[in-house]
Motif scaffolding. Structure first.
Motif, mmCIF file in Angstrom:
data_model
loop_
_atom_site.group_PDB
_atom_site.id
_atom_site.type_symbol
_atom_site.label_atom_id
_atom_site.label_comp_id
_atom_site.label_asym_id
_atom_site.label_seq_id
_atom_site.Cartn_x
_atom_site.Cartn_y
_atom_site.Cartn_z
ATOM 1 N N ALA A 111 0.821 -1.210 0.000
ATOM 2 C CA ALA A 111 0.000 0.000 0.000
ATOM 3 C C ALA A 111 0.855 1.261 0.000
ATOM 4 O O ALA A 111 0.428 2.299 -0.502
ATOM 5 C CB ALA A 111 -0.923 0.002 1.222
ATOM 6 N N ASP A 142 -6.805 -3.917 9.220
ATOM 7 C CA ASP A 142 -7.238 -3.009 8.149
ATOM 8 C C ASP A 142 -7.271 -1.570 8.638
ATOM 9 O O ASP A 142 -6.817 -0.647 7.958
ATOM 10 C CB ASP A 142 -8.642 -3.394 7.641
ATOM 11 C CG ASP A 142 -8.592 -4.620 6.749
ATOM 12 O OD1 ASP A 142 -7.462 -5.051 6.411
ATOM 13 O OD2 ASP A 142 -9.661 -5.147 6.404
ATOM 14 N N GLU A 143 -7.831 -1.414 9.851
ATOM 15 C CA GLU A 143 -7.904 -0.067 10.424
ATOM 16 C C GLU A 143 -6.492 0.471 10.691
ATOM 17 O O GLU A 143 -6.201 1.650 10.469
ATOM 18 C CB GLU A 143 -8.734 -0.124 11.718
ATOM 19 C CG GLU A 143 -9.111 1.208 12.302
ATOM 20 C CD GLU A 143 -9.920 2.106 11.350
ATOM 21 O OE1 GLU A 143 -9.987 3.292 11.615
ATOM 22 O OE2 GLU A 143 -10.457 1.608 10.317
ATOM 23 N N ARG A 153 -5.099 1.665 7.430
ATOM 24 C CA ARG A 153 -5.737 2.927 7.025
ATOM 25 C C ARG A 153 -5.118 4.116 7.766
ATOM 26 O O ARG A 153 -4.765 5.134 7.169
ATOM 27 C CB ARG A 153 -7.246 2.883 7.340
ATOM 28 C CG ARG A 153 -8.130 2.556 6.137
ATOM 29 C CD ARG A 153 -9.547 2.190 6.595
ATOM 30 N NE ARG A 153 -10.203 3.237 7.381
ATOM 31 C CZ ARG A 153 -10.830 4.306 6.839
ATOM 32 N NH1 ARG A 153 -10.875 4.442 5.541
ATOM 33 N NH2 ARG A 153 -11.399 5.205 7.617
ATOM 34 N N LEU A 208 -1.597 4.881 6.557
ATOM 35 C CA LEU A 208 -1.551 5.587 5.276
ATOM 36 C C LEU A 208 -1.943 7.054 5.457
ATOM 37 O O LEU A 208 -1.362 7.944 4.828
ATOM 38 C CB LEU A 208 -2.484 4.914 4.257
ATOM 39 C CG LEU A 208 -2.145 3.464 3.902
ATOM 40 C CD1 LEU A 208 -3.121 2.936 2.845
ATOM 41 C CD2 LEU A 208 -0.714 3.342 3.390
ATOM 42 N N ALA A 209 -2.922 7.310 6.319
ATOM 43 C CA ALA A 209 -3.332 8.701 6.563
ATOM 44 C C ALA A 209 -2.180 9.474 7.201
ATOM 45 O O ALA A 209 -1.905 10.625 6.841
ATOM 46 C CB ALA A 209 -4.570 8.745 7.454
ATOM 47 N N LEU A 212 -9.243 12.419 8.180
ATOM 48 C CA LEU A 212 -8.903 11.045 7.806
ATOM 49 C C LEU A 212 -9.311 10.730 6.371
ATOM 50 O O LEU A 212 -8.497 10.266 5.570
ATOM 51 C CB LEU A 212 -9.584 10.085 8.795
ATOM 52 C CG LEU A 212 -9.100 8.645 8.791
ATOM 53 C CD1 LEU A 212 -7.606 8.574 9.071
ATOM 54 C CD2 LEU A 212 -9.851 7.847 9.845
ATOM 55 N N ASP A 213 -10.562 11.035 6.044
ATOM 56 C CA ASP A 213 -11.048 10.696 4.702
ATOM 57 C C ASP A 213 -10.337 11.511 3.630
ATOM 58 O O ASP A 213 -9.980 10.997 2.567
ATOM 59 C CB ASP A 213 -12.558 10.906 4.616
ATOM 60 C CG ASP A 213 -13.304 9.892 5.479
ATOM 61 O OD1 ASP A 213 -12.695 8.840 5.790
ATOM 62 O OD2 ASP A 213 -14.451 10.170 5.858
ATOM 63 N N LEU A 267 -6.798 10.173 3.109
ATOM 64 C CA LEU A 267 -6.799 8.889 2.392
ATOM 65 C C LEU A 267 -7.154 9.073 0.922
ATOM 66 O O LEU A 267 -6.595 8.392 0.058
ATOM 67 C CB LEU A 267 -7.764 7.911 3.072
ATOM 68 C CG LEU A 267 -7.270 7.396 4.430
ATOM 69 C CD1 LEU A 267 -8.375 6.614 5.140
ATOM 70 C CD2 LEU A 267 -6.022 6.527 4.258
ATOM 71 N N GLU A 268 -8.042 10.030 0.625
ATOM 72 C CA GLU A 268 -8.409 10.273 -0.763
ATOM 73 C C GLU A 268 -7.234 10.861 -1.536
ATOM 74 O O GLU A 268 -6.908 10.424 -2.644
ATOM 75 C CB GLU A 268 -9.632 11.211 -0.817
ATOM 76 C CG GLU A 268 -10.068 11.627 -2.210
ATOM 77 C CD GLU A 268 -10.524 10.446 -3.077
ATOM 78 O OE1 GLU A 268 -10.652 9.327 -2.554
ATOM 79 O OE2 GLU A 268 -10.725 10.662 -4.300
ATOM 80 N N TYR A 323 -4.194 10.521 -0.749
ATOM 81 C CA TYR A 323 -3.201 9.465 -0.828
ATOM 82 C C TYR A 323 -3.499 8.524 -1.992
ATOM 83 O O TYR A 323 -2.619 8.142 -2.763
ATOM 84 C CB TYR A 323 -3.173 8.676 0.486
ATOM 85 C CG TYR A 323 -2.089 7.641 0.504
ATOM 86 C CD1 TYR A 323 -0.786 7.999 0.804
ATOM 87 C CD2 TYR A 323 -2.358 6.304 0.178
ATOM 88 C CE1 TYR A 323 0.224 7.065 0.781
ATOM 89 C CE2 TYR A 323 -1.352 5.371 0.157
ATOM 90 C CZ TYR A 323 -0.066 5.750 0.465
ATOM 91 O OH TYR A 323 0.938 4.836 0.427
ATOM 92 N N ARG A 324 -4.793 8.165 -2.120
ATOM 93 C CA ARG A 324 -5.207 7.250 -3.178
ATOM 94 C C ARG A 324 -4.878 7.836 -4.553
ATOM 95 O O ARG A 324 -4.364 7.147 -5.436
ATOM 96 C CB ARG A 324 -6.716 6.993 -3.061
ATOM 97 C CG ARG A 324 -7.245 5.823 -3.872
ATOM 98 C CD ARG A 324 -8.758 5.781 -3.845
ATOM 99 N NE ARG A 324 -9.383 6.993 -4.397
ATOM 100 C CZ ARG A 324 -9.396 7.330 -5.682
ATOM 101 N NH1 ARG A 324 -8.828 6.540 -6.577
ATOM 102 N NH2 ARG A 324 -9.965 8.439 -6.088
#
Lengths: 769, 106
Positions: free
Chosen positions: A614, A677-678, A681, A684-685, A720-721, A724-725, A727-728
């Motif tokens: 990831a 998974d958490e 996440r 990555l954040a 957070l969101d 992550l976005e 990052y994606r």
């Protein structure tokens, strides 16, 4: 109008800056007799102590002269005044060498060359002259390890600035630093073996004469200007020829030749006004002195004696305030305890009325930066007052001492006022002063400033950024940082320019001390298989790889590879790049976790491989190392990684900001969560937050120490969101394996020299990555 | 094609063989020389940093200087003088003749 400034010292520089501030159009030329740009001669003695290069004393970089359209003629001695409309003579002074027999055996202390000659001094040294410069030179020689003696003609050191009481304390203070002081000592002769005084002979390997200055007036005399001790100027700094001005140590104003820095800046401002047609008059300067000797604090201003004076003194400190018959402050001497120096110097300069001088002395010793009047001069080297500094902080929104120094020049001279500058900044910012880091030090541009330019103008490349604001053009050192900045802001949809990358990132391998490279294929989580190991072994055989090394990151390093071999080796390895050469995500170490271990609580290998997949392929401000460990026994060393996951009973702990390199630091817990998974996440954040917020080349541990874990935790959780976005998006646009350039090099010579070719690689296999 | 008849000049390649703002090396009379392509023309210096033999052609190039990739010594490409040290590298004459790079050793 064409103006020629003659002389590359502090005076010439000050005149140029003052003229440019007032007028952008005047054609300016600077002629320097020396082969270097104007430098800070006042700080020369510090070179002896610090051993630094003379270049560090340069007042402004070459780019400053370009940016301000000033033509600079180095190695140029001006013999006649012709071809320009106005001239400013700033030829300064030479060391005064008295007619002592054998004076040719002595050094003087005026130029970097003198400094270099003295830097290798050993054995016994004698300094003739116990004035300010003589004492500083003596301190420098003593710091080099010389057994140093100061020989002084009169009965007290610095007799022009000190009274008897202060001088009597200064002598033992100098002797405590290893400098012997001989007073009332008249030098009769200097020989190659030493110095002959009236009553004895002082053997010496090095002799330095520092008894004063002699204004450099050759050009002025040749040009027919009126010259007495110095070049005679009026209150507008104009000489006997209305076309010609003189500023600095070469000039004589109202009978006085000033040999210190502060008056130069006052004179330069008046000279610039005169040239620009603004009426102004230089009223003369009150002499001030600050001894730059470590461990001896000494500040003086004005007259050492007067009609009335108060003294507060003990065995090692001496504080004196002198007032005239009318009760106005005319002088001060502060030795050993210089608290309130700025306040008292201001009182002398403004002739402050002091009906109770003792009360003023007491007030000064309690004064903080906030108490100073706006007129108080904080920087004596550049003549900058408190009011100017505070004004610059407010109107230009300055946030760091470095910026304030760069904008106001306060602290850019000897630097002794920097703590005061920092204090003023802290006052203005309510204590929240923070040192800025310039991403481009040449152009003094911070990451934030440059990021704003990239965003506002939607720039796609380092070249566009350089064209927009000059960053990266002078020395190029910041180009990799700019590359990262552009790629991060554009979410990896930037235009890649290899010239702005380190060689490592041009050829995707780590350069070694012999110019060869190392190759580290990606082995996620440190988990490999027999096929991969066999291919690595085959490559090592075929290319006669000089060294195979297991790395600390659970990978295999092939060392001693020639650049031309890289594409072929990558092809035969058929494994992706491990990014071991880049400021990027490197590895995620793992332990065996629940697979075989009797103690494992979490599946460290599986989670580690997921986390590495990831994160890989993304560039970061500095390298990022991770680990996932299956229990708190921590076999994968996750506590000391940039990002470390630790399986605990019922969940996972996420550690960030750990380090086990030059700095050893246990990471801070970012969060404890229920599932892997958490944990991934949040990791990555955090990684994206670090990518967006840290300075270039700032490791996570340095970043977290700077800002604190709590603000980082809040920033990560609050967005957070969003993190992550972003990052994606960045991850989707990143090249996961730069080694694929073996099939499509960015340039035919990417992996070779003019006289060599890369080893051949076949076309990519059907269905290859 | 313009060939330079003077035998002291050596043809070492074409300008497009050196990416803009990068360097590449070649040998002339057994000596390694680094050729750089700058915004305003070519530059040629000895290929190795006098400090620890670092490959200067692999360094980061700015408008007029190169930084050694090993330890950061920085050299002016016109004068060969180090900008942050006492060392210097030899500068060689270099010409772009219709896209061909010609070098004459100093």
């Amino acid at each position: 109008m064409k103006v020629l400034v003659i002389g590359g010292g502090i005076a010439g520089q000050a005149v140029l800056e003052a003229i440019r501030e007032r007028d952008a159009d005047i054609e300016l030329t600077l002629a320097c007799a020396e082969p270097r740009l104007p430098y800070d001669r006042v700080a020369l003695s510090t070179l002896l102590v610090s051993g630094a290069e003379p270049d560090t004393l340069t007042l402004r970089p070459a780019s400053w002269f370009e940016d301000n359209r000033i033509e600079v003629l180095l190695n140029t001695r001006i013999d006649e005044l012709t071809g320009y409309d106005r001239y400013v003579v700033c030829t300064g002074s030479d060391a005064l060498v008295p007619p002592i027999p054998g004076a040719q055996h002595a050094h003087v202390f005026r130029s970097p060359e003198d400094c270099a000659a003295l830097a290798s001094a050993t054995g016994r040294a004698v300094v003739i002259g116990g004035g300010l410069l003589g004492l500083e030179a003596a301190y420098g020689l003593a710091s080099l390890g010389c057994e140093t003696t100061v020989v002084h003609l009169t009965d007290r050191l610095m007799e022009r600035q000190l009274d008897d009481g202060a001088a009597r304390l200064l002598t033992p203070a100098m002797e405590a630093l290893g400098v012997e002081v001989l007073l009332e000592a008249n030098t009769q002769e200097i020989t190659p073996e030493g110095v002959r005084l009236a009553d004895r002979f002082l053997p010496a390997d090095t002799v330095v004469i520092s008894v004063g200055i002699r204004p450099q007036t050759e050009l002025a005399r040749a040009a027919g200007l009126t010259v007495e001790r110095g070049i005679v100027v009026d209150d507008a700094m104009v000489t006997s020829d209305p076309r010609v001005l003189a500023v600095g140590e070469c000039a004589q104003h109202r009978g006085v030749v000033h040999g210190i820095v502060a008056p130069i800046h006052e004179q330069a401002k008046v000279a610039a006004d005169t040239i620009c047609g603004i009426d102004n008059a230089y009223p003369g300067s009150i002499p001030t002195a600050k001894l730059k000797v470590m461990g001896v604090d000494l500040v003086t201003a004005g007259a050492p004696d007067g009609s009335r004076a108060v003294v507060v003194a003990d065995d090692s400190t001496y504080r004196k305030l002198i007032v005239d018959g009318a009760g106005n402050t005319v002088g001060t001497i502060l030795l050993g305890d210089i608290r309130g120096a700025e306040l008292l110097m201001d009182a002398v300069r403004t002739g402050r009325e002091a009906s109770d001088p003792l009360a003023l002395l007491a007030e000064a010793s309690q004064a903080t930066a906030a108490d100073l009047p706006d007129s108080a001069r904080v920087c004596n080297c550049h003549g900058v007052c408190k009011g100017e500094i505070v004004d610059a902080i407010r109107t230009r929104g300055l946030g760091s001492t470095l910026e304030v120094v760069s904008v106001t020049r306060a602290g850019a001279g000897c630097g002794s006022c920097k703590p005061m500058v920092a204090e003023l900044l802290a006052n203005e910012r309510g204590g929240a002063a923070e040192e800025a880091t310039f991403l481009c030090p040449c152009r003094r541009q911070t990451r934030e400033e440059l990021a704003a330019v990239v965003r506002e103008r939607e720039l796609d490349s380092v070249s566009e950024l350089s064209a927009a604001c000059g960053a990266g053009r002078d020395c190029g050192a910041c180009k990799p940082g700019l590359s990262y900045l552009v790629s991060e802001i554009r979410g990896n949809r930037h235009r890649e320019e290899r010239h702005a990358r380190y060689i490592n990132d041009r050829v995707h391998a780590n350069i070694q001390n012999d110019g060869t490279f190392s190759v580290v294929p990606r082995i996620r989580g440190g988990v490999t298989n027999a096929d991969e190991l066999r291919r690595i072994a085959d490559v090592a055989d075929k290319y006669e790889v000089p060294l195979i090394k297991i790395t600390g990151g659970q990978r295999i390093d092939l060392l001693g590879i020639k650049k031309e071999q890289l594409p072929a080796i990558w092809e035969e390895l058929d494994m992706p790049s491990g990014h071991a050469y880049a400021k990027a995500v490197r590895t995620v170490k793992t332990c065996v976790g629940t697979s075989f271990c009797r103690f494992g609580l979490g599946d460290a290998m599986k989670v580690g491989i997921e986390l590495e997949s990831a994160m890989e392929g993304l560039y970061t401000p500095h390298k990022v190392k991770g680990a996932v460990t299956g229990c708190p026994r921590n076999c994968a060393e996750a506590y000391v990684k940039d990002i470390g996951l630790v399986a605990v009973e019922g969940g996972w702990e996420i550690y960030v900001g750990g380090a086990a390199g030059a700095t050893v630091r246990k990471g801070d817990v970012l969060a404890t969560v229920d599932t892997s998974d958490e944990a991934i996440r949040l990791s990555l954040a955090f990684l994206q937050h670090y990518r967006e917020s840290a300075e270039y080349l700032e490791r996570t541990y340095a970043y977290i120490e700077r800002v604190g874990i709590e603000p980082v935790r809040e920033a990560v959780m609050a967005d957070l969101d969003g993190l992550l976005e972003r990052y994606r998006i960045a991850k989707a646009a990143a090249d996961p394996d730069p080694w694929r350039e073996r099939h499509a090099p960015v340039h035919p010579k990417q992996f070779s020299e003019l006289d060599s070719e890369p080893e051949l690689v076949g076309p990519p296999a059907e269905g290859a990555r | 094609m313009t060939a330079i008849a003077d035998p002291t000049w050596t043809l070492v390649g074409r300008v497009e063989d050196v990416p803009l703002l990068e360097g590449r090396t070649t040998s002339i009379d057994g000596r390694r020389i680094a050729i750089f392509r700058l915004l305003d023309g070519l530059a040629a210096i000895d290929a190795h940093c006098p400090h620890a033999m670092g490959p200067l052609a692999d360094g980061i190039v700015a408008d007029s200087c190169v930084t050694c990739p090993l330890h950061g010594r920085r050299f002016d490409l016109r004068s060969g003088l180090a900008l942050n040290g006492d060392e210097s590298v030899t500068v060689h004459e270099v010409r772009d003749e219709d896209g061909e790079i010609w070098v004459r050793l100093s």
